[in-house]
Design an enzyme around this catalytic site. Structure first.
Site, PDB file in Angstrom:
ATOM      1  N   GLY A 256      40.112  43.664  38.564  1.00 54.35           N
ATOM      2  CA  GLY A 256      39.230  43.065  39.742  1.00 54.35           C
ATOM      3  C   GLY A 256      40.300  42.860  40.868  1.00 54.35           C
ATOM      4  CB  THR A 257      42.697  45.150  42.148  1.00 54.05           C
ATOM      5  OG1 THR A 257      43.246  45.451  41.044  1.00 54.05           O
ATOM      6  CG2 THR A 257      43.649  45.182  43.232  1.00 54.05           C
ATOM      7  CB  THR A 258      38.334  46.282  44.770  1.00 55.32           C
ATOM      8  OG1 THR A 258      39.086  47.634  44.438  1.00 55.32           O
ATOM      9  CG2 THR A 258      37.740  46.706  46.295  1.00 55.32           C
ATOM     10  CD1 TRP A 259      34.281  40.776  43.832  1.00 55.75           C
ATOM     11  CD2 TRP A 259      35.000  39.556  42.379  1.00 55.75           C
ATOM     12  NE1 TRP A 259      33.405  39.672  43.521  1.00 55.75           N
ATOM     13  CE2 TRP A 259      34.133  38.946  42.624  1.00 55.75           C
ATOM     14  CE3 TRP A 259      35.964  39.044  41.089  1.00 55.75           C
ATOM     15  CZ2 TRP A 259      33.775  37.789  41.632  1.00 55.75           C
ATOM     16  CZ3 TRP A 259      35.780  38.062  40.361  1.00 55.75           C
ATOM     17  CH2 TRP A 259      34.477  37.530  40.713  1.00 55.75           C
TER      18      TRP A 259
ATOM     19  CG  HIS B  85      47.609  48.942  40.896  1.00 52.65           C
ATOM     20  ND1 HIS B  85      46.826  47.722  40.911  1.00 52.65           N
ATOM     21  CD2 HIS B  85      46.887  49.759  41.114  1.00 52.65           C
ATOM     22  CE1 HIS B  85      45.533  48.124  41.268  1.00 52.65           C
ATOM     23  NE2 HIS B  85      45.742  49.230  41.648  1.00 52.65           N
TER      24      HIS B  85
ATOM     25  CB  SER C 178      37.518  49.333  34.491  1.00 50.91           C
ATOM     26  OG  SER C 178      37.493  49.215  35.632  1.00 50.91           O
TER      27      SER C 178
ATOM     28  CG  PHE D 227      36.243  52.641  43.575  1.00 49.45           C
ATOM     29  CD1 PHE D 227      37.406  52.852  42.997  1.00 49.45           C
ATOM     30  CD2 PHE D 227      36.395  51.251  43.997  1.00 49.45           C
ATOM     31  CE1 PHE D 227      38.545  52.232  43.157  1.00 49.45           C
ATOM     32  CE2 PHE D 227      37.624  50.238  44.232  1.00 49.45           C
ATOM     33  CZ  PHE D 227      38.612  50.818  43.690  1.00 49.45           C
TER      34      PHE D 227
ATOM     35  NE  ARG E 273      32.602  51.781  34.795  1.00 51.52           N
ATOM     36  CZ  ARG E 273      32.629  50.969  33.887  1.00 51.52           C
ATOM     37  NH1 ARG E 273      33.339  49.771  33.921  1.00 51.52           N
ATOM     38  NH2 ARG E 273      31.735  50.899  32.624  1.00 51.52           N
TER      39      ARG E 273
ATOM     40  N   GLY F  27      31.439  45.106  37.213  1.00 51.56           N
ATOM     41  CA  GLY F  27      32.114  43.909  37.505  1.00 51.56           C
ATOM     42  C   GLY F  27      31.807  42.714  36.674  1.00 51.56           C
TER      43      GLY F  27
END
Length: 352
Positions: free
Chosen positions: A81-84, A164, A194, A312, A314, A316
Site C-alpha cells: 500500500g506504499t503508493t496509496w 523499501h 501484488s 501498476f 491494480r 487495491g
C-alpha cells in the site's frame, strides 16, 4: 563524488554488515527468471537481506544518508500500500494541494531512495536505444540510475522519501533525528500476489516465470528486499516510537477516515469534515487507478512497463491472494506464516 570519498568527507560510519554474493547455482536460476538484473544478487548481514549486486557499492551511502528533522519517510516492504499511503501523506503534509499533486508526478514529489540499485546498465542501454529519437524521453532514461541519495542531499525543500529498505539498513538515527516515519504492513499473501504482478510488469525486474515459482522465491527470501518477516519484525519492535506511525494496510482499507486522522495527527495537521470527504474520494481506488500522477505514466512512457501485464495500480483490495492460491499452496503459506509469528505478539487485522 565517489562513495568512499563521500563517506570520508562526512565522517560517516563504516557499513556494519557483510555483503555476500548469492550462491552461483541459485544466482544462475534467479538471473534466468529475473531478466531485469544481468549480473547477480547479494545477501546482506545475518538476516541475509536480498538485493541486486549494485547494492554493494551504495550500501554505505544509504546507511550514512543524512536525515533532516523535517523529513517525512514512508518505509514499507514492497506492495504494502506504499503508493496509496504516499499520496495520502504528501497531501496531508502539504495542506491538500491537489493542484500541485496533479501537476507533479509522485515520483518527483516522493522520491524512491534506492531505485537506482534496480536499474542495470544493460536495461538502461536498451531503453536509451528504444527512446533515441525522443530527446525528452532520453533525458528521463539517462537519469534513471542517478543515485537518489545524491539528489536528495541537494534538495532545498522539505523532503518526502520512500524506501523499501529495512530499518537496520537505513540511517541509524532515522527515528532519533526528529523526522516522521510512516511504516505500512500488509499480510504476506496479498504482498506476494501484488509483488508477482509488479515484477512481471517492470523491465527493471523482468520476472518471466509463474506464480508458484515466485512464491518459492518469496518464501525462501530470494526476492528483492526480503526476508519479509525480518523486515516486518524490525518495524514491529519499534512500533511505539513517538516518531513512527505503524499502520496496517488492511485497517486502512477498512476505515480510510481513521487512517487519515491518524496521519494528520502524526504530522501535526488537521482535516475538517469537508476536506476529509474530498480526500477520501481522491484516494478511492476507482479514482486512484485513473490518476496519472500516481500511476507512474512517466515510466510507462519510456518503456519500463511491459505491455500486456497488469497495471501498476491494480485492485487495491485485501484478499486478492485467493486468485492464485490453491488449497495446497494456501495450507503451505498458512504454515509458513504461523511458524514466523509463533512466540510473538504479531496479529494481522485480516489474513484470510
Amino acid at each position: 563524488m565517489a562513495p568512499k570519498d563521500f563517506i570520508q568527507a562526512n565522517g560517516a560510519s563504516t557499513f556494519p554488515y557483510d555483503i555476500k554474493d548469492v550462491e552461483p547455482e541459485t544466482n544462475s536460476q534467479l538471473l534466468s527468471d529475473f531478466s531485469g538484473e544481468r549480473t547477480g544478487f547479494v545477501q546482506v548481514g545475518p538476516k541475509k537481506y536480498f538485493f541486486p549486486i549494485k547494492y554493494r557499492s551504495d550500501a554505505e551511502n544509504i546507511y550514512n544518508f543524512e536525515v533532516r528533522p523535517d523529513d517525512v519517510w514512508i518505509v514499507t516492504f514492497p506492495r504494502s500500500g506504499t503508493t496509496w499511503t504516499q499520496e495520502m501523506v504528501w497531501l496531508i503534509a502539504n495542506d491538500l494541494d491537489y493542484k500541485r499533486a496533479a501537476e507533479t508526478s509522485l515520483l518527483m514529489r516522493f522520491p524512491f531512495l534506492e531505485y537506482s540499485l534496480f536499474v542495470h546498465k544493460d536495461i538502461k542501454d536498451e531503453l536509451l536505444a528504444e527512446n533515441e529519437h525522443d530527446i525528452e524521453k532520453t533525458k528521463i532514461v539517462e537519469g534513471m540510475d542517478a543515485p537518489m541519495w545524491v539528489e536528495l542531499t541537494k534538495s532545498k525543500e522539505r523532503r518526502f522519501i520512500k524506501t523499501h529498505m529495512p530499518f537496520s539498513l537505513l540511517p541509524p538515527n532515522l527515528l532519533t533525528s526528529g523526522c516522521k516515519v510512516v511504516y505500512v504492513a500488509r499480510n504476506p499473501k496479498d504482498v506476494s500476489i501484488s509483488f508477482f504482478h509488479l515484477n512481471r510488469l517492470m523491465k527493471t525486474q523482468g520476472y518471466s516465470n509463474d506464480f508458484q515459482r515466485h512464491w518459492e522465491y518469496f518464501e525462501k527470501n530470494l526476492i528483492d528486499w526480503s526476508p519479509y518477516w525480518e523486515h516486518f519484525k524490525e518495524a514491529w519492535a519499534i512500533r511505539n516510537h513517538k516518531n513512527l506511525l505503524f499502520l496496517f494496510y488492511e485497517d486502512m482499507k477498512m476505515d480510510i477516515c481513521d487512517a487519515i486522522k491518524k496521519v494528520s495527527n502524526f504530522l501535526g495537521k488537521s482535516v475538517n469534515a469537508e476536506e476529509m470527504s474530498k480526500l477520501q474520494d481522491h484516494l478511492d481506488i476507482k479514482n486512484f487507478r485513473n490518476n496519472a500522477s500516481v500511476n507512474f505514466d512517466l515510466l510507462t512512457n519510456i518503456g519500463v512497463s511491459v505491455k500486456g501485464e497488469q497495471a501498476f495500480i491494480r485492485q487495491g483490495k485485501s484478499g486478492s491472494w485467493k486468485e492464485k492460491f490453491d488449497n495446497e499452496l494456501n495450507a503451505r503459506a498458512d504454515a509458513w506464516i504461523l511458524k514466523n509469528i509463533e512466540g510473538t505478539d504479531i496479529k494481522f487485522p485480516s489474513i484470510n
